[in-house]
Scaffold this motif. Structure first.
Motif, PDB file in Angstrom:
ATOM      1  N   LEU A  10       0.837  -1.188   0.000  1.00  0.00           N
ATOM      2  CA  LEU A  10       0.000   0.000   0.000  1.00  0.00           C
ATOM      3  C   LEU A  10       0.879   1.246   0.000  1.00  0.00           C
ATOM      4  O   LEU A  10       1.888   1.286   0.711  1.00  0.00           O
ATOM      5  CB  LEU A  10      -0.877   0.004   1.261  1.00  0.00           C
ATOM      6  N   VAL A  11       0.483   2.240  -0.779  1.00  0.00           N
ATOM      7  CA  VAL A  11       1.190   3.514  -0.819  1.00  0.00           C
ATOM      8  C   VAL A  11       0.213   4.605  -0.391  1.00  0.00           C
ATOM      9  O   VAL A  11      -0.894   4.697  -0.932  1.00  0.00           O
ATOM     10  CB  VAL A  11       1.741   3.813  -2.231  1.00  0.00           C
ATOM     11  N   ALA A  12       0.618   5.401   0.585  1.00  0.00           N
ATOM     12  CA  ALA A  12      -0.197   6.527   1.031  1.00  0.00           C
ATOM     13  C   ALA A  12      -0.048   7.663   0.019  1.00  0.00           C
ATOM     14  O   ALA A  12       1.056   7.970  -0.415  1.00  0.00           O
ATOM     15  CB  ALA A  12       0.245   6.988   2.413  1.00  0.00           C
ATOM     16  N   VAL A  13      -1.169   8.275  -0.344  1.00  0.00           N
ATOM     17  CA  VAL A  13      -1.156   9.383  -1.295  1.00  0.00           C
ATOM     18  C   VAL A  13      -1.467  10.660  -0.518  1.00  0.00           C
ATOM     19  O   VAL A  13      -2.476  10.749   0.175  1.00  0.00           O
ATOM     20  CB  VAL A  13      -2.189   9.169  -2.429  1.00  0.00           C
ATOM     21  N   CYS A  14      -0.575  11.644  -0.640  1.00  0.00           N
ATOM     22  CA  CYS A  14      -0.681  12.874   0.145  1.00  0.00           C
ATOM     23  C   CYS A  14      -0.945  14.080  -0.742  1.00  0.00           C
ATOM     24  O   CYS A  14      -0.450  14.158  -1.864  1.00  0.00           O
ATOM     25  CB  CYS A  14       0.600  13.096   0.943  1.00  0.00           C
ATOM     26  N   GLY A  15      -1.694  15.027  -0.197  1.00  0.00           N
ATOM     27  CA  GLY A  15      -1.968  16.282  -0.880  1.00  0.00           C
ATOM     28  C   GLY A  15      -0.925  17.329  -0.548  1.00  0.00           C
ATOM     29  O   GLY A  15       0.138  17.026  -0.003  1.00  0.00           O
ATOM     30  N   ASN A  16      -1.243  18.581  -0.842  1.00  0.00           N
ATOM     31  CA  ASN A  16      -0.303  19.696  -0.648  1.00  0.00           C
ATOM     32  C   ASN A  16       0.175  19.855   0.790  1.00  0.00           C
ATOM     33  O   ASN A  16       1.313  20.245   1.027  1.00  0.00           O
ATOM     34  CB  ASN A  16      -0.942  21.010  -1.105  1.00  0.00           C
ATOM     35  N   GLU A  17      -0.679  19.596   1.741  1.00  0.00           N
ATOM     36  CA  GLU A  17      -0.334  19.763   3.158  1.00  0.00           C
ATOM     37  C   GLU A  17       0.305  18.507   3.742  1.00  0.00           C
ATOM     38  O   GLU A  17       0.439  18.397   4.949  1.00  0.00           O
ATOM     39  CB  GLU A  17      -1.585  20.117   3.960  1.00  0.00           C
ATOM     40  N   GLN A  18       0.666  17.557   2.897  1.00  0.00           N
ATOM     41  CA  GLN A  18       1.218  16.267   3.317  1.00  0.00           C
ATOM     42  C   GLN A  18       0.203  15.422   4.089  1.00  0.00           C
ATOM     43  O   GLN A  18       0.571  14.477   4.778  1.00  0.00           O
ATOM     44  CB  GLN A  18       2.500  16.446   4.142  1.00  0.00           C
ATOM     45  N   ASN A  19      -1.091  15.775   3.988  1.00  0.00           N
ATOM     46  CA  ASN A  19      -2.115  14.989   4.648  1.00  0.00           C
ATOM     47  C   ASN A  19      -2.628  13.906   3.695  1.00  0.00           C
ATOM     48  O   ASN A  19      -2.554  14.040   2.481  1.00  0.00           O
ATOM     49  CB  ASN A  19      -3.256  15.878   5.131  1.00  0.00           C
ATOM     50  N   LEU A  20      -3.145  12.835   4.251  1.00  0.00           N
ATOM     51  CA  LEU A  20      -3.616  11.709   3.462  1.00  0.00           C
ATOM     52  C   LEU A  20      -4.860  12.085   2.668  1.00  0.00           C
ATOM     53  O   LEU A  20      -5.820  12.608   3.228  1.00  0.00           O
ATOM     54  CB  LEU A  20      -3.935  10.525   4.378  1.00  0.00           C
ATOM     55  N   VAL A  21      -4.832  11.816   1.365  1.00  0.00           N
ATOM     56  CA  VAL A  21      -6.003  12.058   0.523  1.00  0.00           C
ATOM     57  C   VAL A  21      -6.494  10.760  -0.111  1.00  0.00           C
ATOM     58  O   VAL A  21      -7.564  10.730  -0.706  1.00  0.00           O
ATOM     59  CB  VAL A  21      -5.734  13.124  -0.567  1.00  0.00           C
ATOM     60  N   GLY A  22      -5.723   9.691   0.013  1.00  0.00           N
ATOM     61  CA  GLY A  22      -6.113   8.402  -0.540  1.00  0.00           C
ATOM     62  C   GLY A  22      -4.977   7.404  -0.424  1.00  0.00           C
ATOM     63  O   GLY A  22      -3.931   7.699   0.147  1.00  0.00           O
ATOM     64  N   VAL A  23      -5.198   6.216  -0.972  1.00  0.00           N
ATOM     65  CA  VAL A  23      -4.169   5.181  -1.014  1.00  0.00           C
ATOM     66  C   VAL A  23      -4.193   4.506  -2.373  1.00  0.00           C
ATOM     67  O   VAL A  23      -5.204   4.519  -3.077  1.00  0.00           O
ATOM     68  CB  VAL A  23      -4.357   4.113   0.097  1.00  0.00           C
ATOM     69  N   VAL A  24      -3.059   3.922  -2.736  1.00  0.00           N
ATOM     70  CA  VAL A  24      -2.957   3.141  -3.963  1.00  0.00           C
ATOM     71  C   VAL A  24      -2.445   1.765  -3.573  1.00  0.00           C
ATOM     72  O   VAL A  24      -1.437   1.647  -2.878  1.00  0.00           O
ATOM     73  CB  VAL A  24      -2.005   3.793  -4.989  1.00  0.00           C
ATOM     74  N   SER A  25      -3.137   0.743  -4.046  1.00  0.00           N
ATOM     75  CA  SER A  25      -2.734  -0.631  -3.778  1.00  0.00           C
ATOM     76  C   SER A  25      -2.295  -1.294  -5.080  1.00  0.00           C
ATOM     77  O   SER A  25      -2.475  -0.741  -6.171  1.00  0.00           O
ATOM     78  CB  SER A  25      -3.906  -1.413  -3.180  1.00  0.00           C
ATOM     79  N   LYS A  26      -1.751  -2.480  -4.958  1.00  0.00           N
ATOM     80  CA  LYS A  26      -1.366  -3.236  -6.151  1.00  0.00           C
ATOM     81  C   LYS A  26      -2.583  -3.481  -7.035  1.00  0.00           C
ATOM     82  O   LYS A  26      -2.486  -3.412  -8.257  1.00  0.00           O
ATOM     83  CB  LYS A  26      -0.735  -4.567  -5.742  1.00  0.00           C
ATOM     84  N   THR A  27      -3.721  -3.734  -6.429  1.00  0.00           N
ATOM     85  CA  THR A  27      -4.953  -3.964  -7.185  1.00  0.00           C
ATOM     86  C   THR A  27      -5.321  -2.747  -8.015  1.00  0.00           C
ATOM     87  O   THR A  27      -5.713  -2.875  -9.178  1.00  0.00           O
ATOM     88  CB  THR A  27      -6.106  -4.321  -6.228  1.00  0.00           C
ATOM     89  N   ASP A  28      -5.193  -1.548  -7.444  1.00  0.00           N
ATOM     90  CA  ASP A  28      -5.493  -0.312  -8.172  1.00  0.00           C
ATOM     91  C   ASP A  28      -4.601  -0.172  -9.398  1.00  0.00           C
ATOM     92  O   ASP A  28      -5.062   0.192 -10.482  1.00  0.00           O
ATOM     93  CB  ASP A  28      -5.307   0.917  -7.271  1.00  0.00           C
ATOM     94  N   VAL A  29      -3.315  -0.456  -9.225  1.00  0.00           N
ATOM     95  CA  VAL A  29      -2.350  -0.317 -10.319  1.00  0.00           C
ATOM     96  C   VAL A  29      -2.637  -1.338 -11.414  1.00  0.00           C
ATOM     97  O   VAL A  29      -2.688  -0.997 -12.602  1.00  0.00           O
ATOM     98  CB  VAL A  29      -0.899  -0.440  -9.805  1.00  0.00           C
ATOM     99  N   VAL A  30      -2.843  -2.589 -11.026  1.00  0.00           N
ATOM    100  CA  VAL A  30      -3.110  -3.637 -12.016  1.00  0.00           C
ATOM    101  C   VAL A  30      -4.397  -3.346 -12.786  1.00  0.00           C
ATOM    102  O   VAL A  30      -4.449  -3.513 -14.009  1.00  0.00           O
ATOM    103  CB  VAL A  30      -3.172  -5.031 -11.336  1.00  0.00           C
ATOM    104  N   GLU A  31      -5.410  -2.890 -12.077  1.00  0.00           N
ATOM    105  CA  GLU A  31      -6.679  -2.568 -12.748  1.00  0.00           C
ATOM    106  C   GLU A  31      -6.491  -1.474 -13.800  1.00  0.00           C
ATOM    107  O   GLU A  31      -6.991  -1.573 -14.911  1.00  0.00           O
ATOM    108  CB  GLU A  31      -7.711  -2.124 -11.709  1.00  0.00           C
ATOM    109  N   ARG A  32      -5.729  -0.436 -13.473  1.00  0.00           N
ATOM    110  CA  ARG A  32      -5.514   0.658 -14.423  1.00  0.00           C
ATOM    111  C   ARG A  32      -4.653   0.202 -15.595  1.00  0.00           C
ATOM    112  O   ARG A  32      -4.939   0.501 -16.743  1.00  0.00           O
ATOM    113  CB  ARG A  32      -4.868   1.850 -13.729  1.00  0.00           C
ATOM    114  N   ILE A  33      -3.591  -0.526 -15.310  1.00  0.00           N
ATOM    115  CA  ILE A  33      -2.682  -0.959 -16.364  1.00  0.00           C
ATOM    116  C   ILE A  33      -3.384  -1.904 -17.331  1.00  0.00           C
ATOM    117  O   ILE A  33      -3.106  -1.885 -18.529  1.00  0.00           O
ATOM    118  CB  ILE A  33      -1.406  -1.590 -15.760  1.00  0.00           C
ATOM    119  N   SER A  34      -4.311  -2.708 -16.821  1.00  0.00           N
ATOM    120  CA  SER A  34      -5.020  -3.640 -17.699  1.00  0.00           C
ATOM    121  C   SER A  34      -5.901  -2.899 -18.707  1.00  0.00           C
ATOM    122  O   SER A  34      -6.311  -3.477 -19.708  1.00  0.00           O
ATOM    123  CB  SER A  34      -5.871  -4.609 -16.882  1.00  0.00           C
TER     124      SER A  34
END
Length: 146
Positions: A36-60
């Motif tokens: 899992l990778v934490a995704v941060c906005g301008n204030e370095q606060n959490l705005v979402g996450v990216v998982s392996k499933t998210d990446v594979v789904e997009r790449i497919s």
């Protein structure tokens, strides 16, 4: 027992990127053994996450340059999070019911400070239960009491 006890291990598992970073950067972090990778906005606060499933789904579904899109277009927005003050048993119940393996730990400003895994939570809870069982057995058997 609180999440705080697992914070040192959770810090080692934290990988964070900007919401404007290309998806390929998130894929590189996930490739290196993280789930899992934490995704941060301008204030370095959490705005979402990216998982392996998210990446594979997009790449497919990649066509042309769509794999160079920003992480923000792929990330999961509805994220289960916790703080260092949350109980492990409460967190475990939420992880179990939602079938989540990894949870970001946030500070007071919603900045990620670690990633806690289901394995770490369960292992700690099982160790605590075994310890309590041993103490109860010792009490019932009268060990150390006169």
């Amino acid at each position: 027992m609180n999440v705080d006890i697992l914070l040192p291990a959770a810090r080692e598992k934290l990988r964070a990127i900007s919401d404007r970073a290309p998806l390929i950067e998130a894929a590189g972090l996930l490739k290196s053994g993280f789930d899992l990778v934490a995704v941060c906005g301008n204030e370095q606060n959490l705005v979402g996450v990216v998982s392996k499933t998210d990446v594979v789904e997009r790449i497919s579904q990649c066509q042309g340059s769509s794999c160079t899109c920003a992480v923000a277009t792929v990330m999961t927005l509805q994220v289960l999070t916790c703080t260092r003050f949350d109980t492990l048993s409460g967190l475990w119940e939420q992880m179990k019911s939602r079938r989540i393996k990894n949870v970001p730990v946030l500070d007071e400003a919603r900045r990620p400070v670690g990633i806690i895994t289901a394995r770490d939570v369960l292992q700690t809870l099982l160790t605590e239960a075994a310890s309590e069982e041993n103490m109860l057995r010792d009490y019932v058997m009268g060990f150390g009491y006169r």
